[in-house]
Write a protein that holds these residues in place. Structure first.
Motif, mmCIF file in Angstrom:
data_model
loop_
_atom_site.group_PDB
_atom_site.id
_atom_site.type_symbol
_atom_site.label_atom_id
_atom_site.label_comp_id
_atom_site.label_asym_id
_atom_site.label_seq_id
_atom_site.Cartn_x
_atom_site.Cartn_y
_atom_site.Cartn_z
ATOM 1 N N LYS A 72 -6.067 19.054 -3.733
ATOM 2 C CA LYS A 72 -6.417 19.702 -5.006
ATOM 3 C C LYS A 72 -7.335 20.888 -4.769
ATOM 4 N N GLY A 73 -8.281 20.729 -3.852
ATOM 5 C CA GLY A 73 -9.201 21.820 -3.543
ATOM 6 C C GLY A 73 -8.477 23.026 -2.979
ATOM 7 N N LEU A 74 -7.535 22.771 -2.095
ATOM 8 C CA LEU A 74 -6.764 23.872 -1.520
ATOM 9 C C LEU A 74 -5.916 24.573 -2.581
ATOM 10 N N LYS A 75 -5.354 23.804 -3.504
ATOM 11 C CA LYS A 75 -4.581 24.406 -4.599
ATOM 12 C C LYS A 75 -5.480 25.260 -5.484
ATOM 13 N N CYS A 76 -6.686 24.772 -5.760
ATOM 14 C CA CYS A 76 -7.633 25.551 -6.565
ATOM 15 C C CYS A 76 -7.923 26.893 -5.908
ATOM 16 N N ILE A 77 -8.134 26.853 -4.604
ATOM 17 C CA ILE A 77 -8.425 28.093 -3.871
ATOM 18 C C ILE A 77 -7.241 29.050 -3.955
ATOM 19 N N GLU A 78 -6.052 28.500 -3.808
ATOM 20 C CA GLU A 78 -4.840 29.330 -3.908
ATOM 21 C C GLU A 78 -4.724 29.942 -5.305
ATOM 22 N N TYR A 79 -4.927 29.133 -6.343
ATOM 23 C CA TYR A 79 -4.833 29.632 -7.718
ATOM 24 C C TYR A 79 -5.933 30.649 -8.009
ATOM 25 N N MET A 80 -7.134 30.420 -7.454
ATOM 26 C CA MET A 80 -8.222 31.389 -7.647
ATOM 27 C C MET A 80 -7.843 32.725 -7.026
ATOM 28 N N PHE A 81 -7.300 32.683 -5.836
ATOM 29 C CA PHE A 81 -6.887 33.902 -5.154
ATOM 30 C C PHE A 81 -5.861 34.660 -5.993
ATOM 31 N N ASP A 82 -4.855 33.938 -6.466
ATOM 32 C CA ASP A 82 -3.832 34.577 -7.307
ATOM 33 C C ASP A 82 -4.438 35.168 -8.571
ATOM 34 N N SER A 83 -5.384 34.433 -9.167
ATOM 35 C CA SER A 83 -6.035 34.924 -10.382
ATOM 36 C C SER A 83 -6.813 36.206 -10.116
ATOM 37 N N PHE A 84 -7.532 36.248 -8.998
ATOM 38 C CA PHE A 84 -8.275 37.462 -8.643
ATOM 39 C C PHE A 84 -7.338 38.638 -8.432
ATOM 40 N N ILE A 85 -6.266 38.406 -7.714
ATOM 41 C CA ILE A 85 -5.309 39.476 -7.430
ATOM 42 C C ILE A 85 -4.711 40.020 -8.723
ATOM 43 N N ASN A 86 -4.432 39.115 -9.670
ATOM 44 C CA ASN A 86 -3.803 39.519 -10.930
ATOM 45 C C ASN A 86 -4.803 39.916 -12.011
ATOM 46 N N GLY A 87 -6.089 39.859 -11.700
ATOM 47 C CA GLY A 87 -7.106 40.244 -12.678
ATOM 48 C C GLY A 87 -7.285 39.233 -13.796
ATOM 49 N N ASP A 88 -6.848 38.008 -13.597
ATOM 50 C CA ASP A 88 -6.966 36.951 -14.602
ATOM 51 C C ASP A 88 -8.257 36.170 -14.344
ATOM 52 N N TYR A 89 -9.370 36.760 -14.780
ATOM 53 C CA TYR A 89 -10.675 36.209 -14.449
ATOM 54 C C TYR A 89 -10.986 34.909 -15.195
ATOM 55 N N GLU A 90 -10.424 34.726 -16.350
ATOM 56 C CA GLU A 90 -10.626 33.464 -17.084
ATOM 57 C C GLU A 90 -10.000 32.302 -16.315
ATOM 58 N N SER A 91 -8.808 32.509 -15.805
ATOM 59 C CA SER A 91 -8.168 31.456 -15.006
ATOM 60 C C SER A 91 -8.964 31.203 -13.730
ATOM 61 N N ALA A 92 -9.497 32.264 -13.154
ATOM 62 C CA ALA A 92 -10.306 32.112 -11.940
ATOM 63 C C ALA A 92 -11.538 31.264 -12.232
ATOM 64 N N LYS A 93 -12.169 31.486 -13.381
ATOM 65 C CA LYS A 93 -13.340 30.685 -13.762
ATOM 66 C C LYS A 93 -12.978 29.209 -13.910
ATOM 67 N N ILE A 94 -11.845 28.949 -14.511
ATOM 68 C CA ILE A 94 -11.390 27.564 -14.681
ATOM 69 C C ILE A 94 -11.162 26.917 -13.324
ATOM 70 N N GLU A 95 -10.542 27.654 -12.417
ATOM 71 C CA GLU A 95 -10.285 27.118 -11.076
ATOM 72 C C GLU A 95 -11.583 26.893 -10.312
ATOM 73 N N ILE A 96 -12.557 27.752 -10.516
ATOM 74 C CA ILE A 96 -13.861 27.559 -9.868
ATOM 75 C C ILE A 96 -14.500 26.274 -10.377
ATOM 76 N N GLN A 97 -14.422 26.024 -11.679
ATOM 77 C CA GLN A 97 -14.976 24.788 -12.231
ATOM 78 C C GLN A 97 -14.262 23.570 -11.656
ATOM 79 N N GLU A 98 -12.960 23.657 -11.544
ATOM 80 C CA GLU A 98 -12.186 22.548 -10.973
ATOM 81 C C GLU A 98 -12.561 22.349 -9.502
#
Length: 87
Positions: free
Chosen positions: A17-43
């Motif tokens: 799950k942690g590795l998936k969060c990191i992957e999703y955070m990376f994708d969110s940063f690349i796409n400028g989706d900072y709200e999703s990145a915040k959610i992934e950081i909390q997770e």
């Protein structure tokens, strides 16, 4: 013995799950989706907390097993020890 196996499975699940969060955070940063990145950081923080709890449980269990082994070596029998330890 069964507890050790389930603990390892639980730990593996949280690592994945942690590795998936990191992957999703990376994708969110690349796409400028900072709200999703915040959610992934909390997770990820939640997952890290759970992994830390698992490590603490493993350390406490190892300590208990050392005490039980030491008592057994001295010939002291403890009823609960057979349920706690797989010696």
């Amino acid at each position: 013995m069964e507890e050790k196996i389930s603990l390892s499975i639980e730990e593996s699940d949280f690592l994945n799950k942690g590795l998936k969060c990191i992957e999703y955070m990376f994708d969110s940063f690349i796409n400028g989706d900072y709200e999703s990145a915040k959610i992934e950081i909390q997770e990820l923080l939640y997952v890290l907390g759970r992994l830390q709890e698992i490590e603490e449980k493993k350390a406490r269990r190892a300590q208990l097993e050392e005490v039980i082994q030491s008592l057994r070596e001295r010939g002291i029998k403890i009823d609960f020890a057979s349920r706690v330890s797989s010696f």
